[in-house]
Scaffold this motif. Structure first.
Motif, mmCIF file in Angstrom:
data_model
loop_
_atom_site.group_PDB
_atom_site.id
_atom_site.type_symbol
_atom_site.label_atom_id
_atom_site.label_comp_id
_atom_site.label_asym_id
_atom_site.label_seq_id
_atom_site.Cartn_x
_atom_site.Cartn_y
_atom_site.Cartn_z
ATOM 1 N N GLY A 119 63.988 73.357 57.776
ATOM 2 C CA GLY A 119 63.064 73.903 58.773
ATOM 3 C C GLY A 119 62.553 72.840 59.733
ATOM 4 O O GLY A 119 62.435 73.083 60.944
ATOM 5 N N VAL A 120 62.244 71.666 59.197
ATOM 6 C CA VAL A 120 61.776 70.567 60.053
ATOM 7 C C VAL A 120 62.846 70.191 61.069
ATOM 8 O O VAL A 120 62.566 70.007 62.261
ATOM 9 N N ILE A 121 64.084 70.085 60.612
ATOM 10 C CA ILE A 121 65.183 69.643 61.477
ATOM 11 C C ILE A 121 65.557 70.704 62.510
ATOM 12 O O ILE A 121 65.691 70.403 63.704
ATOM 13 N N HIS A 122 65.720 71.935 62.053
ATOM 14 C CA HIS A 122 66.280 72.976 62.918
ATOM 15 C C HIS A 122 65.235 73.848 63.620
ATOM 16 O O HIS A 122 65.573 74.550 64.576
ATOM 17 N N GLU A 123 63.991 73.816 63.149
ATOM 18 C CA GLU A 123 62.952 74.648 63.753
ATOM 19 C C GLU A 123 61.806 73.825 64.341
ATOM 20 O O GLU A 123 61.417 74.021 65.488
ATOM 21 N N ASP A 124 61.255 72.900 63.522
ATOM 22 C CA ASP A 124 60.117 72.113 63.996
ATOM 23 C C ASP A 124 60.464 71.262 65.207
ATOM 24 O O ASP A 124 59.715 71.233 66.189
ATOM 25 N N TRP A 125 61.594 70.553 65.120
ATOM 26 C CA TRP A 125 61.914 69.600 66.192
ATOM 27 C C TRP A 125 62.183 70.275 67.540
ATOM 28 O O TRP A 125 61.641 69.839 68.552
ATOM 29 N N PRO A 126 62.993 71.336 67.592
ATOM 30 C CA PRO A 126 63.159 72.021 68.881
ATOM 31 C C PRO A 126 61.843 72.575 69.420
ATOM 32 O O PRO A 126 61.605 72.542 70.641
ATOM 33 N N GLN A 128 58.771 71.355 68.777
ATOM 34 C CA GLN A 128 57.929 70.228 69.199
ATOM 35 C C GLN A 128 58.310 69.725 70.581
ATOM 36 O O GLN A 128 57.438 69.337 71.374
ATOM 37 N N ARG A 129 59.577 69.705 70.891
ATOM 38 C CA ARG A 129 60.022 69.233 72.195
ATOM 39 C C ARG A 129 59.526 70.124 73.329
ATOM 40 O O ARG A 129 59.552 69.725 74.489
ATOM 41 N N LYS A 130 59.085 71.337 72.974
ATOM 42 C CA LYS A 130 58.511 72.244 73.957
ATOM 43 C C LYS A 130 56.988 72.312 73.848
ATOM 44 O O LYS A 130 56.350 73.124 74.513
ATOM 45 N N ILE A 180 51.931 66.904 63.069
ATOM 46 C CA ILE A 180 51.552 68.071 63.872
ATOM 47 C C ILE A 180 50.468 67.700 64.874
ATOM 48 O O ILE A 180 50.459 68.184 66.025
ATOM 49 N N ALA A 181 49.556 66.818 64.469
ATOM 50 C CA ALA A 181 48.465 66.417 65.363
ATOM 51 C C ALA A 181 48.963 65.659 66.580
ATOM 52 O O ALA A 181 48.264 65.569 67.598
ATOM 53 N N GLU A 182 50.172 65.091 66.488
ATOM 54 C CA GLU A 182 50.716 64.287 67.581
ATOM 55 C C GLU A 182 51.564 65.094 68.566
ATOM 56 O O GLU A 182 52.043 64.536 69.549
ATOM 57 N N VAL A 183 51.741 66.388 68.303
ATOM 58 C CA VAL A 183 52.640 67.181 69.147
ATOM 59 C C VAL A 183 52.181 67.200 70.603
ATOM 60 O O VAL A 183 52.993 67.116 71.523
ATOM 61 N N ASN A 184 50.881 67.300 70.827
ATOM 62 C CA ASN A 184 50.376 67.409 72.194
ATOM 63 C C ASN A 184 49.500 66.232 72.612
ATOM 64 O O ASN A 184 48.668 66.364 73.512
ATOM 65 N N THR A 185 49.680 65.089 71.961
ATOM 66 C CA THR A 185 48.915 63.915 72.373
ATOM 67 C C THR A 185 49.634 63.185 73.501
ATOM 68 O O THR A 185 50.857 63.234 73.609
ATOM 69 N N ARG A 243 57.847 65.078 72.564
ATOM 70 C CA ARG A 243 58.248 66.061 73.569
ATOM 71 C C ARG A 243 59.327 65.485 74.465
ATOM 72 O O ARG A 243 59.382 64.285 74.714
ATOM 73 N N GLY A 244 60.188 66.360 74.955
ATOM 74 C CA GLY A 244 61.231 65.949 75.873
ATOM 75 C C GLY A 244 62.409 65.290 75.177
ATOM 76 O O GLY A 244 62.474 65.183 73.950
ATOM 77 N N GLU A 245 63.345 64.835 75.993
ATOM 78 C CA GLU A 245 64.563 64.212 75.465
ATOM 79 C C GLU A 245 64.289 62.805 74.947
ATOM 80 O O GLU A 245 64.913 62.361 73.979
ATOM 81 N N VAL A 246 63.391 62.069 75.608
ATOM 82 C CA VAL A 246 63.032 60.719 75.145
ATOM 83 C C VAL A 246 61.891 60.876 74.142
ATOM 84 O O VAL A 246 60.709 60.810 74.482
ATOM 85 N N SER A 247 62.245 61.121 72.902
ATOM 86 C CA SER A 247 61.249 61.390 71.872
ATOM 87 C C SER A 247 61.755 60.902 70.520
ATOM 88 O O SER A 247 62.928 60.546 70.360
ATOM 89 N N VAL A 248 60.847 60.872 69.564
ATOM 90 C CA VAL A 248 61.208 60.475 68.201
ATOM 91 C C VAL A 248 62.181 61.509 67.646
ATOM 92 O O VAL A 248 61.952 62.719 67.755
ATOM 93 N N SER A 249 63.267 61.054 67.043
ATOM 94 C CA SER A 249 64.293 61.959 66.547
ATOM 95 C C SER A 249 64.005 62.385 65.111
ATOM 96 O O SER A 249 63.110 61.854 64.439
ATOM 97 N N SER A 250 64.795 63.347 64.634
ATOM 98 C CA SER A 250 64.658 63.849 63.261
ATOM 99 C C SER A 250 65.677 63.202 62.327
ATOM 100 O O SER A 250 65.960 63.738 61.250
ATOM 101 N N GLU A 251 66.224 62.066 62.715
ATOM 102 C CA GLU A 251 67.270 61.423 61.913
ATOM 103 C C GLU A 251 66.793 61.057 60.512
ATOM 104 O O GLU A 251 67.578 61.082 59.564
#
Length: 278
Positions: A119-126, A128-130, A180-185, A243-251
């Protein structure tokens, strides 16, 4: 003031767009205002020294502000990356502790953890980027916590292992809340107002330099516009780490998900491979 809508634009288009805007504003302003400024302010070669001093002073102050903001955004980016790494490590530690519990609770808990990672990889990350927060992960953790509470009532429960597992679970939930707290900081709007306003106010100072050839003036202004646009783009692109393409990855989560069997000693024994070496 928010600029979060820019993260819906591909990075290369964002960089090209911001740079193009600064180039256009700089050159159009020069072509339109140069003659009027030269006549109104009686611009002559002797003014270049004074104009250069003023431009240098303003440039130092603006450069200091932009530099500090750039450092702050990178430090925030690095801090969020560390939070993500800690959450992934917490998932691995929890899975390893759960693997020491008894069946059938062990299998159910492991399934919850696997679903959480997926869920984190396939749902949370997409999401969060929005700028969105996916709540399915919280539901999975609630179900996992319920399973842990039920397990305590089973006969023969190893109290020390149970406490360690519960501690690992608490570390995971804490790391998730921090992420989660960092999504919109990001940089406060007042900073962006000063950064963008200051960059635009610096441009007219270039027009006060006296040059005998318009082409020379255009070339200098063009270089300044490109450099300023690139700096604004760099700051904006890393402003929000999730957020966006230049962001922390889920690797980090991908690596844990791919190696879950290695965290279960019983799975290794049944496969005939023996214990993992690391």
């Amino acid at each position: 003031m928010t600029i979060y809508w820019i993260y819906n634009i591909p990075t290369w288009q964002l960089g090209l767009g911001i740079t193009a805007v600064y180039i256009a504003v700089s050159l159009l302003g020069l072509i339109i205002l140069r003659g009027w400024i030269y006549r109104t302010f009686d611009v002559h070669p002797d003014m270049n020294e004074m104009t250069g001093a003023v431009f240098s002073g303003v440039g130092v102050l603006y450069g200091l502000l932009l530099g500090l903001v750039a450092v702050a955004t990178w430090e925030n980016f690095d801090a969020v990356d560390e939070i993500v790494s800690k959450e992934a490590a917490s998932v691995a530690a929890l899975y390893r502790d759960v693997s020491g519990l008894h069946q059938p609770s062990k299998a159910r808990m492991q399934a919850h953890i696997r679903r959480y990672l997926e869920g984190v990889i396939h749902e949370d990350w997409p999401a969060q980027r929005k700028g969105l927060v996916n709540k399915s992960g919280a539901t999975i953790l609630s179900n996992l916590h319920l399973e842990l509470v039920r397990y305590k009532t089973y006969p023969g429960t190893d109290e020390s292992l149970y406490r360690e597992t519960l501690t690992a679970f608490n570390h995971l939930t804490e790391a998730r809340r921090l992420r989660i707290a960092e999504v919109n900081t990001g940089i406060p709007g007042v900073f962006w107002a000063v950064i963008i306003g200051g960059s635009l106010l610096n441009i007219p100072l270039l027009y006060l330099f006296h040059t005998t050839r318009l082409s020379t003036h255009i070339f200098v202004t063009l270089i300044y516009g490109i450099f300023t646009g690139l700096m604004i783009f760099l700051t904006a692109s890393v402003d929000n780490p999730l957020r966006g393409e230049v962001s922390v990855s889920s690797e980090a989560y991908d690596a844990i998900l791919d190696n879950l069997p290695a965290l279960d000693p019983e799975a290794w024994n049944h496969s005939g491979l023996g214990q993992p070496t690391s």
